[in-house]
Scaffold this motif. Structure first.
Motif, PDB file in Angstrom:
ATOM      1  N   ALA A  59       0.835  -1.203   0.000  1.00 50.25           N
ATOM      2  CA  ALA A  59       0.000   0.000   0.000  1.00 50.25           C
ATOM      3  C   ALA A  59       0.869   1.253   0.000  1.00 50.25           C
ATOM      4  CB  ALA A  59      -0.927   0.003   1.207  1.00 50.25           C
ATOM      5  N   TYR A  60       1.942   1.223   0.775  1.00 44.96           N
ATOM      6  CA  TYR A  60       2.838   2.382   0.839  1.00 44.96           C
ATOM      7  C   TYR A  60       3.529   2.596  -0.504  1.00 44.96           C
ATOM      8  CZ  TYR A  60       6.338   5.606   2.696  1.00 44.96           C
ATOM      9  OH  TYR A  60       7.141   6.700   2.932  1.00 44.96           O
ATOM     10  N   ALA A  61       3.915   1.522  -1.172  1.00 47.62           N
ATOM     11  CA  ALA A  61       4.533   1.644  -2.491  1.00 47.62           C
ATOM     12  C   ALA A  61       3.570   2.298  -3.479  1.00 47.62           C
ATOM     13  CB  ALA A  61       4.961   0.264  -3.000  1.00 47.62           C
ATOM     14  N   ARG A  62       2.297   1.923  -3.428  1.00 44.25           N
ATOM     15  CA  ARG A  62       1.309   2.522  -4.340  1.00 44.25           C
ATOM     16  C   ARG A  62       1.130   4.013  -4.061  1.00 44.25           C
ATOM     17  NH1 ARG A  62      -1.116  -2.782  -3.991  1.00 44.25           N
ATOM     18  NH2 ARG A  62      -2.196  -2.233  -2.053  1.00 44.25           N
ATOM     19  N   VAL A  63       1.116   4.377  -2.787  1.00 44.01           N
ATOM     20  CA  VAL A  63       0.962   5.794  -2.429  1.00 44.01           C
ATOM     21  C   VAL A  63       2.154   6.609  -2.948  1.00 44.01           C
ATOM     22  CG1 VAL A  63       0.972   7.418  -0.503  1.00 44.01           C
ATOM     23  CG2 VAL A  63      -0.525   5.425  -0.445  1.00 44.01           C
ATOM     24  N   LEU A  64       3.363   6.074  -2.785  1.00 41.55           N
ATOM     25  CA  LEU A  64       4.545   6.797  -3.268  1.00 41.55           C
ATOM     26  C   LEU A  64       4.507   6.957  -4.781  1.00 41.55           C
ATOM     27  CD1 LEU A  64       7.442   5.322  -1.088  1.00 41.55           C
ATOM     28  CD2 LEU A  64       6.102   7.400  -0.717  1.00 41.55           C
ATOM     29  N   ALA A  65       4.043   5.927  -5.494  1.00 38.43           N
ATOM     30  CA  ALA A  65       3.936   6.013  -6.949  1.00 38.43           C
ATOM     31  C   ALA A  65       2.980   7.121  -7.362  1.00 38.43           C
ATOM     32  CB  ALA A  65       3.483   4.674  -7.520  1.00 38.43           C
ATOM     33  N   GLN A  66       1.883   7.271  -6.615  1.00 41.75           N
ATOM     34  CA  GLN A  66       0.901   8.296  -6.931  1.00 41.75           C
ATOM     35  C   GLN A  66       1.410   9.694  -6.612  1.00 41.75           C
ATOM     36  OE1 GLN A  66      -2.573   7.201  -4.712  1.00 41.75           O
ATOM     37  NE2 GLN A  66      -2.795   5.219  -5.729  1.00 41.75           N
ATOM     38  N   ARG A  67       2.403   9.796  -5.743  1.00 46.26           N
ATOM     39  CA  ARG A  67       2.904  11.105  -5.315  1.00 46.26           C
ATOM     40  C   ARG A  67       4.186  11.500  -6.036  1.00 46.26           C
ATOM     41  NH1 ARG A  67       1.658  12.298   0.944  1.00 46.26           N
ATOM     42  NH2 ARG A  67      -0.488  11.538   1.018  1.00 46.26           N
ATOM     43  N   ASP A  68       4.565  10.759  -7.066  1.00 44.27           N
ATOM     44  CA  ASP A  68       5.769  11.062  -7.841  1.00 44.27           C
ATOM     45  C   ASP A  68       7.048  10.947  -7.019  1.00 44.27           C
ATOM     46  OD1 ASP A  68       4.429  11.539 -10.237  1.00 44.27           O
ATOM     47  OD2 ASP A  68       4.054  13.630  -9.730  1.00 44.27           O
ATOM     48  N   VAL A  69       7.021  10.183  -5.922  1.00 47.14           N
ATOM     49  CA  VAL A  69       8.241   9.929  -5.162  1.00 47.14           C
ATOM     50  C   VAL A  69       9.054   8.877  -5.916  1.00 47.14           C
ATOM     51  CG1 VAL A  69       9.216   9.071  -3.002  1.00 47.14           C
ATOM     52  CG2 VAL A  69       7.149  10.498  -2.970  1.00 47.14           C
ATOM     53  N   PRO A  70      10.331   9.119  -6.184  1.00 49.21           N
ATOM     54  CA  PRO A  70      11.116   8.159  -6.980  1.00 49.21           C
ATOM     55  C   PRO A  70      11.167   6.777  -6.332  1.00 49.21           C
ATOM     56  CG  PRO A  70      12.303  10.233  -6.715  1.00 49.21           C
ATOM     57  CD  PRO A  70      11.112  10.299  -5.810  1.00 49.21           C
ATOM     58  N   GLN A  71      11.136   5.751  -7.162  1.00 50.51           N
ATOM     59  CA  GLN A  71      11.228   4.389  -6.653  1.00 50.51           C
ATOM     60  C   GLN A  71      12.567   4.167  -5.942  1.00 50.51           C
ATOM     61  OE1 GLN A  71      10.803   1.363  -9.625  1.00 50.51           O
ATOM     62  NE2 GLN A  71      10.803  -0.302  -8.162  1.00 50.51           N
ATOM     63  N   SER A  72      13.594   4.881  -6.378  1.00 52.06           N
ATOM     64  CA  SER A  72      14.910   4.734  -5.752  1.00 52.06           C
ATOM     65  C   SER A  72      14.866   5.095  -4.277  1.00 52.06           C
ATOM     66  CB  SER A  72      15.931   5.625  -6.473  1.00 52.06           C
ATOM     67  OG  SER A  72      15.528   6.987  -6.444  1.00 52.06           O
ATOM     68  N   ALA A  73      14.010   6.067  -3.903  1.00 50.25           N
ATOM     69  CA  ALA A  73      13.886   6.435  -2.486  1.00 50.25           C
ATOM     70  C   ALA A  73      13.303   5.284  -1.690  1.00 50.25           C
ATOM     71  CB  ALA A  73      13.012   7.681  -2.348  1.00 50.25           C
ATOM     72  N   LEU A  74      12.319   4.594  -2.269  1.00 50.98           N
ATOM     73  CA  LEU A  74      11.693   3.462  -1.589  1.00 50.98           C
ATOM     74  C   LEU A  74      12.687   2.321  -1.411  1.00 50.98           C
ATOM     75  CD1 LEU A  74       9.172   2.019  -0.489  1.00 50.98           C
ATOM     76  CD2 LEU A  74       8.623   1.369  -2.843  1.00 50.98           C
ATOM     77  N   ILE A  75      13.414   1.982  -2.465  1.00 52.47           N
ATOM     78  CA  ILE A  75      14.370   0.874  -2.385  1.00 52.47           C
ATOM     79  C   ILE A  75      15.505   1.216  -1.425  1.00 52.47           C
ATOM     80  CG2 ILE A  75      15.941  -0.576  -3.704  1.00 52.47           C
ATOM     81  CD1 ILE A  75      12.923  -1.015  -4.210  1.00 52.47           C
ATOM     82  N   ARG A  76      15.921   2.479  -1.408  1.00 55.06           N
ATOM     83  CA  ARG A  76      16.969   2.873  -0.473  1.00 55.06           C
ATOM     84  C   ARG A  76      16.503   2.692   0.974  1.00 55.06           C
ATOM     85  NH1 ARG A  76      19.063   8.790   0.996  1.00 55.06           N
ATOM     86  NH2 ARG A  76      20.815   8.197   2.308  1.00 55.06           N
ATOM     87  N   ALA A  77      15.219   2.950   1.228  1.00 57.88           N
ATOM     88  CA  ALA A  77      14.680   2.754   2.573  1.00 57.88           C
ATOM     89  C   ALA A  77      14.822   1.290   2.997  1.00 57.88           C
ATOM     90  CB  ALA A  77      13.214   3.182   2.623  1.00 57.88           C
ATOM     91  N   TYR A  78      14.598   0.375   2.062  1.00 56.67           N
ATOM     92  CA  TYR A  78      14.749  -1.053   2.386  1.00 56.67           C
ATOM     93  C   TYR A  78      16.213  -1.390   2.663  1.00 56.67           C
ATOM     94  CZ  TYR A  78       9.943  -2.443   1.613  1.00 56.67           C
ATOM     95  OH  TYR A  78       8.588  -2.602   1.748  1.00 56.67           O
ATOM     96  N   ARG A  79      17.118  -0.761   1.935  1.00 60.67           N
ATOM     97  CA  ARG A  79      18.540  -1.035   2.187  1.00 60.67           C
ATOM     98  C   ARG A  79      18.951  -0.509   3.567  1.00 60.67           C
ATOM     99  NH1 ARG A  79      18.826  -5.124  -0.944  1.00 60.67           N
ATOM    100  NH2 ARG A  79      18.442  -4.651  -3.148  1.00 60.67           N
ATOM    101  N   ILE A  80      18.464   0.666   3.922  1.00 61.00           N
ATOM    102  CA  ILE A  80      18.740   1.199   5.264  1.00 61.00           C
ATOM    103  C   ILE A  80      18.139   0.284   6.328  1.00 61.00           C
ATOM    104  CG2 ILE A  80      18.199   3.099   6.847  1.00 61.00           C
ATOM    105  CD1 ILE A  80      18.362   4.991   4.436  1.00 61.00           C
TER     106      ILE A  80
END
Length: 431
Positions: free
Chosen positions: A79-100
């Motif tokens: 659900a959070y991934a879908r929200v970020l996609a709708q808000r134009d947040v880069p996918q790289s930011a999401l994947i970096r969060a998983y690495r952190i």
């Protein structure tokens, strides 16, 4: 092996006991290190839910020995991934969060191993790294696919809505301007500058989207625009509107920018960013809904002119052309046979399709545009003054009546401008 699995389960139990502290630290770290994810309260709540469910899933993965093929990303994470996609947040930011998250999870887990015998600690650490890495890879793959699908769906849906509203706005009929502005997220009461963009070289539709976004960012920065609206017209072309700064009743003037890529005959016009693979056709700035429509119509006319020019093989590098640079040609280009007749009768032998004549035409055009200043023309063309004088003399000699044709040079200037923007299509041999 079974003893090692038992130790991993034991570590999982310990992590579960300190789960709240791990989640709290993760939320703080990710918000601090990734600005794109430090959003308003609602989004932060979704971030915390995603982190919590991911941590719980990771602990269960360690404790229960779940088959990786059966591992599913938590509902909150998707659900959070879908929200970020709708808000134009880069996918790289999401994947970096998983690495952190992966790194902090390991740091937290290793800190719980101090009481294990040294002989057990190393193999357990290796197994924890392997399992947690496997978990992160599988979850990131699922979350990434979810993000991409939602991004494609959202962009297509939003593009469709934008296209319908823009079609209504350009149609000239009655339209609810307030509703259109809300749907487009674009101020229709502004001073608008419209632009049509299309590829200068072969490129995929995906690359085109990225290139158009680069142009949007460049033009917004260069013109300090209040807002921008991008609407694809087809797979390989897009329209861009910029809401220029200042009040809606501010005087409309061509946007200026000291760009080396602007044509020498029109200094001060906004030029292409270095390395841009796109052609651009600009209208004139115009206020309100009328300006929104007129600027787009002018950009379309310049697009048509450049399409004719490029179709004749005259240019290869990206061209950024503003309506004021080619307005007379825009008014006459709808009837190419008539333009050819006009060019041929006005320029005579100077209208030949040879390379020599092309050089002479350009020199005479810039010379007349520089108020017949030999020095100014030499600077514009990076030539010696004597070379300019020689070329102007040779070009004038090819006109039907020689120097007499320059006594009133309106027709000559118009014909030279037509050939400059339409290329060989404006010459008799281009038919």
């Amino acid at each position: 092996m079974e003893a090692q699995r038992a130790l991993v389960r034991q570590v999982g139990d310990r992590v579960r006991e300190s789960q709240e502290a791990l989640v709290e630290g993760l939320v703080q770290d990710i918000r601090a290190q990734i600005g794109a994810l430090d959003q308003e309260a609602a989004a932060r709540s979704l971030l915390e839910a995603s982190i919590t469910e991911n941590v719980v899933a990771a602990i269960n993965f360690l404790r229960q020995g779940i088959d990786p093929g059966q591992l599913e990303a938590p509902t909150a994470a998707l659900a959070y991934a879908r929200v970020l996609a709708q808000r134009d947040v880069p996918q790289s930011a999401l994947i970096r969060a998983y690495r952190i998250g992966h790194q902090r999870f390991l740091d937290h887990t290793f800190a719980l191993l101090d009481d294990l015998p040294a002989a057990d600690r190393v193999p357990v650490c290796v197994e924890l790294v392997r399992l947690s890495g496997q978990f992160i890879d599988l979850i990131c793959e699922q979350v990434g696919r979810t993000y991409e699908r939602e991004r494609d769906r959202w962009v297509a849906s939003r593009s469709g809505v934008r296209q319908r509203w823009v079609t209504d706005l350009l149609g000239g009929g009655p339209v609810d301007r307030a509703a259109a502005a809300r749907a487009l997220r674009y101020p229709l009461d502004a001073v608008h500058l419209a632009c049509t963009l299309w590829p200068a070289t072969r490129m995929t539709s995906f690359d085109l989207v990225a290139a158009v976004d680069d142009v949007r960012a460049h033009t917004v920065s260069a013109l300090r625009a209040r807002a921008a609206l991008v609407v694809p017209t087809d797979e390989y072309e897009a329209r861009l509107w910029l809401a220029l700064p200042g009040p809606p009743n501010a005087p409309a003037s061509p946007p200026g920018s000291a760009s080396s890529s602007a044509p020498a005959s029109a200094p001060g016009y906004l030029g292409a960013p270095e390395g841009s693979p796109l052609h651009a056709a600009f209208g004139r700035p115009g206020a309100g809904l009328g300006g929104f429509r007129t600027s787009a119509r002018q950009a379309a006319r310049i697009r048509e002119i450049l399409g004719t020019r490029l179709g004749s093989g005259t240019a290869a590098a990206p061209l950024w052309v503003h309506y004021d640079q080619a307005a007379p040609v825009a008014l006459m280009a709808g009837d190419l046979p008539a333009v050819r007749d006009f060019v041929t009768s006005t320029l005579g032998a100077l209208a030949a399709a040879g390379a020599r004549e092309a050089v002479l035409r350009d020199t005479l055009r810039i010379f007349l545009d520089r108020h017949r200043g030999h020095a100014a023309t030499a600077r514009a063309m990076s030539l010696h003054r004597n070379s300019v004088q020689y070329r102007v003399h040779r070009a004038t000699a090819l006109l039907p009546r020689g120097e007499r044709d320059l006594a009133d040079d309106f027709n000559v200037r118009a014909a030279l401008l037509a050939v400059h923007w339409l290329g060989d299509a404006a010459l008799a041999t281009g038919s």
